[in-house]
Write an enzyme that holds these catalytic residues in place. Structure first.
Site, PDB file in Angstrom:
ATOM      1  N   ASP A 223       0.833  -1.196   0.000  1.00  0.00           N
ATOM      2  CA  ASP A 223       0.000   0.000   0.000  1.00  0.00           C
ATOM      3  C   ASP A 223       0.878   1.261   0.000  1.00  0.00           C
ATOM      4  O   ASP A 223       2.110   1.187   0.152  1.00  0.00           O
ATOM      5  CB  ASP A 223      -0.886  -0.059   1.261  1.00  0.00           C
TER       6      ASP A 223
ATOM      7  N   ASP B 236      -9.861   3.591  -3.901  1.00  0.00           N
ATOM      8  CA  ASP B 236     -10.571   2.381  -3.480  1.00  0.00           C
ATOM      9  C   ASP B 236     -11.959   2.324  -4.122  1.00  0.00           C
ATOM     10  O   ASP B 236     -12.638   3.343  -4.267  1.00  0.00           O
ATOM     11  CB  ASP B 236     -10.740   2.346  -1.957  1.00  0.00           C
TER      12      ASP B 236
ATOM     13  N   TRP C 249      -2.750   3.513  -5.809  1.00  0.00           N
ATOM     14  CA  TRP C 249      -4.034   4.090  -6.260  1.00  0.00           C
ATOM     15  C   TRP C 249      -3.855   4.978  -7.493  1.00  0.00           C
ATOM     16  O   TRP C 249      -4.579   5.961  -7.670  1.00  0.00           O
ATOM     17  CB  TRP C 249      -4.712   4.882  -5.134  1.00  0.00           C
ATOM     18  N   GLY C 250      -2.864   4.656  -8.302  1.00  0.00           N
ATOM     19  CA  GLY C 250      -2.608   5.451  -9.504  1.00  0.00           C
ATOM     20  C   GLY C 250      -1.584   6.548  -9.295  1.00  0.00           C
ATOM     21  O   GLY C 250      -1.115   7.155 -10.261  1.00  0.00           O
TER      22      GLY C 250
HETATM   23  C1  GLA Z   1      -5.915   1.209   1.020  1.00  0.00           C
HETATM   24  C2  GLA Z   1      -6.049   0.173  -0.105  1.00  0.00           C
HETATM   25  C3  GLA Z   1      -7.175  -0.792   0.233  1.00  0.00           C
HETATM   26  C4  GLA Z   1      -6.901  -1.474   1.569  1.00  0.00           C
HETATM   27  C5  GLA Z   1      -6.714  -0.422   2.641  1.00  0.00           C
HETATM   28  C6  GLA Z   1      -6.224  -0.988   3.962  1.00  0.00           C
HETATM   29  O1  GLA Z   1      -7.000   2.045   1.086  1.00  0.00           O
HETATM   30  O2  GLA Z   1      -6.270   0.810  -1.313  1.00  0.00           O
HETATM   31  O3  GLA Z   1      -7.340  -1.745  -0.782  1.00  0.00           O
HETATM   32  O4  GLA Z   1      -5.758  -2.288   1.460  1.00  0.00           O
HETATM   33  O5  GLA Z   1      -5.735   0.550   2.257  1.00  0.00           O
HETATM   34  O6  GLA Z   1      -6.122   0.028   4.914  1.00  0.00           O
END
Ligand code: GLA
Length: 478
Positions: free
Chosen positions: A120, A175, A154-155
């Site tokens: 992450d 997400d 996330w990009g």
């Molecule tokens: C981020 C990721 C999610 C998940 C959460 C856990 O938001 O994008 O997919 O793993 O963290 O906190």
């Protein structure tokens, strides 16, 4: 393909009991037979960093330890996925991140026998995405275990531009939902953003529009089917995100549709894209499949049913070409058609089609193993030969060539492969002659090579543990 807990559960109540129940549900529901393989906890407060800087399992939540949980998963013929973060802490700050501990942490994941690590991007102030994930890749490589590297920025940092040489999949967006609540409109925005990146996807390097929301509260049966069709069409990782213990027959039917999965898992790995829009109706194509056929998706986001004509020119073929068309949800074939085909598509619904010059629609290899762990135990003074077997089959249409074990096994281990139709048995034989007391471990790696083209079809690996005891002399660890 696999399962991850975040979409349904968030951080609570992730623990060993939950993960094991989901393992069992994954097997008994038929998802395993459909190819779902990688699974494990997400940010589920799995480990701490001890005073010496080493990661240690959180035994309150995972009483068997993270290695024990991995063994449970491997014995069920599944692969073990774990989660961490590239910054100083994970998102909720409940777990330590890998920053400045990259090499020790990736060694810990390898010791726990993880096969997949999601990394992450929380709490990474001042860190460069490409440099950080490259360092993590180098650390994984140094740890010596084959591991799927799942980037989760996330990009941020546009990983589709550079991450193919660093990892296997990268999140392209935010997400897909808040834990426990499917969000259709957010999912559609994510699909639209991910669609644009189609050129970056290919075998071993995938755009990841996030885990699926199929089967979660908030989606209709039609939306489940449409969502799954979009993810299949985008060659997206199929990580189920719902509670596998509580699935309706319709959810199971969607998640295990082998004909749809076949286009997702197609060996050419092409990501489909929108080739034409007609108001709120999209025609997705550009996804040539391994047998020369083409996947086509008609998706109606409008409020009324639409009659849609897909012309052969939409999929890059001459209008005069006679094509058979398979509907991958009704499992019916029609044709041959010339010029194109018409479909009536209800609001939010899809027509997921496969067009081919021949009336045959083979499913590519879908690999399913009965176990990924062989545990052998030798007691007594005399040398012994011990064997343990794992059986690997394909649920695709065709038999696979014989798996070829890679050279480089330790001298105490040999592996023989036997083929019976779509199943193959890999028998590991350990010979304890000359070994001292101790624990021995090896990773067996095998390749499936297409004999005519010489191209790899698939790879597999599994662990062999050998415990030798009762010998004169001290213990030794190998
Ligand atoms: C981020 C990721 C999610 C998940 C959460 C856990 O938001 O994008 O997919 O793993 O963290 O906190």
């Amino acid at each position: 393909m696999g399962w991850y807990p975040w979409n349904e559960f968030g951080q609570e109540p992730q623990n060993e009991k939950l993960i094991k129940e989901i393992v069992d549900a994954l097997v008994s529901s038929g998802l395993k037979e459909a190819g779902y393989t990688y699974m494990g906890p997400d940010e589920g407060i799995c480990f701490y960093r001890d005073a010496g800087g080493k990661l240690t399992s959180n035994l309150d939540r995972y009483p068997s330890g993270l290695r024990g949980l991995g063994d449970y998963i491997h014995k069920k013929g599944l692969k073990y996925a774990l989660y961490t973060d590239a910054g100083i802490r994970t998102c909720s700050k409940a777990m330590p991140g890998t920053k400045d501990h990259e090499f020790e942490d990736m060694a810990a994941f390898a010791e726990w026998r993880a096969d997949y690590v999601k990394i992450d991007w929380c709490n990474t102030e001042g860190q460069d995405t490409a440099k950080t994930y490259r360092k993590l890749h180098d650390a994984q490589h140094a740890a010596g275990r084959p591991i799927v590297h799942s980037l989760c920025s996330w990009g941020e940092g546009e990983p589709w531009k550079w991450a193919a040489s660093v990892g296997h999949l990268w999140r392209t967006t935010e997400d897909i939902c808040a834990p426990g609540k499917a969000d259709w409109s957010r999912a559609m925005k994510i699909a639209a953003a991910n669609e644009k990146l189609y050129e970056a996807a290919g075998p071993g390097h995938w755009n990841d529009p996030d885990m699926m929301i199929v089967g979660m509260d908030g989606l209709s049966e039609t939306q489940n089917r449409s969502f799954f069709s979009l993810w299949c069409m985008m060659a997206a990782p199929l990580m189920a995100g719902n509670d596998l213990r509580k699935m309706t027959p319709s959810t199971i039917q969607v998640l295990t549709n082998l004909e749809a999965i076949g286009i997702n898992q197609d060996p050419l790995g092409i990501q489909g894209r929108i080739v034409r829009r007609n108001g709120k109706v999209e025609i997705w194509a550009g996804k040539r499949l391994f047998d020369g056929s083409q996947a086509v998706l008609v998706f109606n986001q409008g409020a009324a049913s639409a009659d849609v004509k897909v012309a052969w020119s939409d999929i890059g073929l001459a209008e005069s070409e006679p094509l058979y068309v398979r509907n991958l949800w009704t499992h019916q074939t029609s044709g041959p058609h010339r010029g194109g085909i018409s479909a009536r598509v209800a609001p939010n619904d899809v027509a997921l089609l496969r067009a081919s010059k021949t009336n045959s629609f083979p499913v590519p290899p879908i690999i399913v193993a009965d176990s990924y762990l062989v545990s052998l135990r030798a007691a007594g003074m005399t040398a012994q030969k011990l064997t343990g077997a794992i059986t690997v089959k394909t649920n695709g249409s065709d038999e696979l060539p014989l798996w070829k074990v890679r050279p480089g096994l330790p001298s105490w281990l040999s592996v023989a492969v036997r083929k019976t139709g779509k199943s193959q048995t890999l028998t590991s034989t350990a010979s304890t002659a000359g070994l001292k007391n101790g624990l021995y471990h090896a990773v067996v790696r095998a390749d499936n090579i297409e004999p005519v083209s010489g191209k790899p079809i698939s790879v597999l690996y599994y662990d062999v543990d050998l415990e030798v005891m009762g010998r004169a002399g001290g213990r030794e660890r190998n």
